[in-house]
Design an enzyme around this catalytic site. Structure first.
Site, PDB file in Angstrom:
ATOM      1  N   GLU A   1       0.826  -1.214   0.000  1.00  0.00           N
ATOM      2  CA  GLU A   1       0.000   0.000   0.000  1.00  0.00           C
ATOM      3  C   GLU A   1       0.862   1.266   0.000  1.00  0.00           C
ATOM      4  O   GLU A   1       0.570   2.247   0.700  1.00  0.00           O
ATOM      5  CB  GLU A   1      -0.954  -0.014   1.195  1.00  0.00           C
ATOM      6  CG  GLU A   1      -1.957  -1.160   1.159  1.00  0.00           C
ATOM      7  CD  GLU A   1      -3.023  -1.060   2.239  1.00  0.00           C
ATOM      8  OE1 GLU A   1      -2.852  -0.266   3.178  1.00  0.00           O
ATOM      9  OE2 GLU A   1      -4.039  -1.775   2.135  1.00  0.00           O
TER      10      GLU A   1
ATOM     11  N   GLU B   1      -6.739  -7.975  -0.671  1.00  0.00           N
ATOM     12  CA  GLU B   1      -7.293  -7.858   0.682  1.00  0.00           C
ATOM     13  C   GLU B   1      -8.778  -7.523   0.602  1.00  0.00           C
ATOM     14  O   GLU B   1      -9.148  -6.380   0.345  1.00  0.00           O
ATOM     15  CB  GLU B   1      -6.576  -6.791   1.512  1.00  0.00           C
ATOM     16  CG  GLU B   1      -5.159  -7.131   1.902  1.00  0.00           C
ATOM     17  CD  GLU B   1      -4.567  -6.115   2.888  1.00  0.00           C
ATOM     18  OE1 GLU B   1      -5.351  -5.351   3.505  1.00  0.00           O
ATOM     19  OE2 GLU B   1      -3.331  -6.081   3.019  1.00  0.00           O
TER      20      GLU B   1
END
Length: 713
Positions: free
Chosen positions: A182, A253
């Site tokens: 991320e 995710e």
């Protein structure tokens, strides 16, 4: 220019490898991953090896497989594996190779998220704290010291996997690897260094020649053949797709719940909502979905990040203990079966999209020679709706998707749950209700003269403790000469908790919370004429795990003063301060059995509210195989060890908005227990606990209507 040409060559060679394909590895195109030349639609689940135990791994993986998963996804935890530069630990719960081989033995694939920055609500984002002391280091940017150590660890892990033949290109189970995590969330903070670092990280990863694709999650500028993937709860709606038509649409995710913090309520995400968004992602050409988490497990010891509770993603399909959480596990299992029954057509067919109404739509995948799959979608969250599809009427439940594997018959609707809810039941196996069950060891409140580390300023806490303890004592002495007899002590802190002692007498404490990065302690103080001693215990409940410039983050006390009024005060901030890292009991390691004889344990005798006391008792291992948990709902704040192994922090006194502790039951893995002798229980209590109400329990699940005992849904 030469470096740029090298980078371009690495990217071109890697891109050709993935597009052209190799029968003995993993490749991809714009539709899906291809494993050994076979197109795959994959369901995956995150299970983190150090958040459970090797004894639990086979059962967790087996339940994941039974639930319809194809892949187990895990981070790699740098701070566990390299606690000091060049010193590695892959033993016990840290045995990554053993974990992957267990996955392989059960016929599943692996997605290995090396990072090595992982966030994951893990202390310091998975970085070992010794990185902080590397001269000139700046984390996660185009910084040579950081890149050196990041490349060194990444290479170490890749070479370990290669040595064991664990990549799919070697016949092993690893089909994907991840570099970074991320990063786009912080990339702009680093200016030109951010994009340069992304390019370097991709090139470095590709040069390791794993024979399987690399991914970067939430990274729209993922370079060359590195696949950018989605994280979140609604990637079917929010993900714009990969940054190249030659890359597949992957969801790394899908949050089955959310992590919980002290003072916070659990986030309950329904099975219906998860199923809806997974199905939507598949209908919109997704081919890989990973549930984060499928089993969250336990943040043993001091591994949880700032304010995060010890239980991790307990609302996942497999709960903290590894028990099925219904209907989530069963409903998703049915979804996986429905989609897999038509996966060939989904991967080979031509997709079309059409309207079925104002808030309704459909997707169809159709093969030239017969195969047909339809997804009928109702985006109306309130009303049932009838839609016409191919001359038939279908009733759609509110906010739901119906799956028609043959474009005629509905085999699954995301809102129609057939699995019965279950609930956890705790059976009391032992009380600790007798004073005679307990011994105590009183920790010492240090004075200024007792602490050799000195400074003329307030030191930053993390750099002082080096993550060896949650605790740092700040002590000073002062001459009191203000006019008022009872001044107010005012302490500004960027840690998490502060306890204040004046002349060894406890006067009170205060704490912050996850969403506010500082707090102020204000307490009336009785002081002596002349010299006084002030000792403040500053506490971190985990280190931060995210954000840019993590190495520059400040924690600890910022300002200390005594106030009579706004006009009259005594600043102690720039006084000479002395420091002690950790508690005396930590230094003596009183929680370890081998040190017990060297510790002056005394009988408990009576129950009083004392600060900073260690308590010890024993218990027998409950019969059977059911999970074991301690009920600590009567305690205050501290940490617990069983047979020398920490089962984590507890903070019962920090209540949520409903007046309840965020966690009161604490998992004791069976592998921590002894079979034929007494187990030793040790707690350190910061103050306010009642030991005599602690109980030892076993845990089972039962269908909701069957439960007739104490339970936590």
């Amino acid at each position: 220019m030469e470096k740029w040409m090298d980078f371009v060559m690495v990217m071109m060679v890697s891109l050709l490898t993935f597009i052209v394909g190799e029968e003995d590895g993993v490749t991809y195109d714009g539709r899906s991953l291809l494993i050994h030349g076979q197109r795959k639609l994959l369901f995956s689940g995150s299970i983190h090896y150090p958040r459970s135990t090797p004894k639990m791994w086979p059962d967790l993986i087996g339940k994941a497989k039974e639930g319809g998963l194809d892949v187990i996804q895990t981070y790699v935890f740098w701070n566990l594996h390299e606690p000091q530069p060049g010193q590695y630990d892959f033993s016990g719960r840290y045995d990554l190779v053993r974990f992957i081989k267990e996955i392989q033995a059960q016929g599943l694939y692996v997605c290995l998220r090396i990072g090595p920055f992982i966030e994951s609500e893990w202390t310091y984002g998975g970085f070992p704290f010794w990185l902080h002391d590397v001269p000139g280091i700046v984390y996660r940017t185009d910084n040579e010291p950081f890149k050196f150590y990041m490349q060194n660890f990444t290479t170490k892990i890749v070479n370990m996997m290669k040595a064991e033949g664990l990549y799919a290109s070697q016949g092993g189970p690893i089909i994907l690897s991840q570099i970074e995590n991320e990063y786009q969330n912080v990339e702009r903070s680093f200016g030109v260094g951010g994009p340069q670092y992304v390019q370097w990280a991709a090139k470095m990863a590709l040069s390791l020649d794993t024979g399987v694709p690399w991914v970067m999650c939430k990274q729209t500028d993922a370079p060359g053949p590195v696949i950018n993937t989605c994280n979140g709860m609604r990637c079917g709606e929010t993900f714009p797709g990969p940054n190249s038509p030659n890359k597949p649409k992957l969801w790394t995710e899908d949050w089955t719940s959310f992590y919980q913090v002290y003072g916070g309520l659990p986030y309950i995400r329904s099975a219906q909502d998860i199923a809806f968004h997974v199905t939507l992602f598949i209908a919109r050409n997704g081919s890989y979905v990973n549930y984060y988490m499928y089993h969250g497990g336990t943040n043993f010891g001091r591994t949880a990040s700032a304010y995060v509770i010890t239980a991790y993603y307990d609302q996942a399909p497999l709960d903290e203990y590894g028990l099925l959480r219904q209907p989530k596990w069963g409903h998703l299992r049915e979804l996986h079966a429905a989609i897999k029954s038509c996966s060939s057509t989904l991967l080979q067919g031509v997709q079309s999209n059409f309207s079925l109404g104002k808030l309704q739509e459909g997707y169809v995948f159709e093969e030239e020679h017969g195969g047909c799959v339809a997804f009928l979608i109702n985006n109306d969250g309130v009303n049932n709706t009838n839609v016409q599809f191919r001359n038939k009427t279908y009733e759609l439940l509110p906010k739901s998707i119906s799956i028609l594997p043959d474009c005629q018959n509905v085999t699954f609707n995301t809102a129609n749950v057939n699995t019965t809810n279950n609930t956890r039941i705790y059976f009391n196996r032992q009380n600790f209700s007798s004073i005679d069950d307990w011994e105590k060891f009183e920790d010492v409140i240090p004075n200024f003269d007792d602490t050799p580390l000195r400074s003329n300023t307030l030191l930053e806490q993390m750099n002082t403790t080096k993550d060896k303890s949650d605790y740092l004592w700040y002590t000073t002495r002062f001459e009191y000469n203000l006019s008022c007899s009872e001044p107010t002590l005012v302490v500004e802190s960027r840690a998490h908790v502060a306890h204040a002692f004046v002349n060894t007498t406890y006067i009170g404490g205060a704490h912050g919370n996850h969403d506010v990065k500082s707090f102020t302690l204000e307490l009336p103080v009785t002081v002596n004429e002349g010299t006084n001693n002030l000792s403040i215990l500053s506490v971190m409940v985990g280190l931060p795990d995210s954000g840019a410039y993590l190495e520059k983050r400040f924690a600890g006390l910022r300002d200390v003063e005594l106030q009579c009024s706004e006009q009259e005060s005594l600043s102690l901030t720039n006084s000479t301060w002395a420091y002690q890292v950790g508690l005396l009991g930590e230094k003596l390691q009183v929680y370890k059995e081998q040190n017990s004889n060297d510790t002056e344990w005394t009988p408990l005798e009576n129950i009083t509210t004392q600060m900073l006391v260690w308590y010890k008792s024993t218990f027998e291992t409950p019969e059977g195989d059911d999970p074991v948990a301690l009920d600590l709902s009567s305690m205050g704040k501290g940490e617990v060890w069983v047979n020398g192994q920490s089962i984590g922090r507890y903070w019962i006194l920090f209540h949520d908005s409903k007046g309840n502790p965020s966690q009161s039951m604490y998992h004791v893995p069976r592998s921590f227990l002894k079979d034929k002798s007494e187990n030793v229980l040790v707690l350190v209590e910061e103050g306010g606990g009642n030991l005599l109400s602690i109980t030892l329990n076993t845990v089972v699940v039962a269908n909701f209507h069957q439960s007739r005992s104490k339970s936590f849904a």
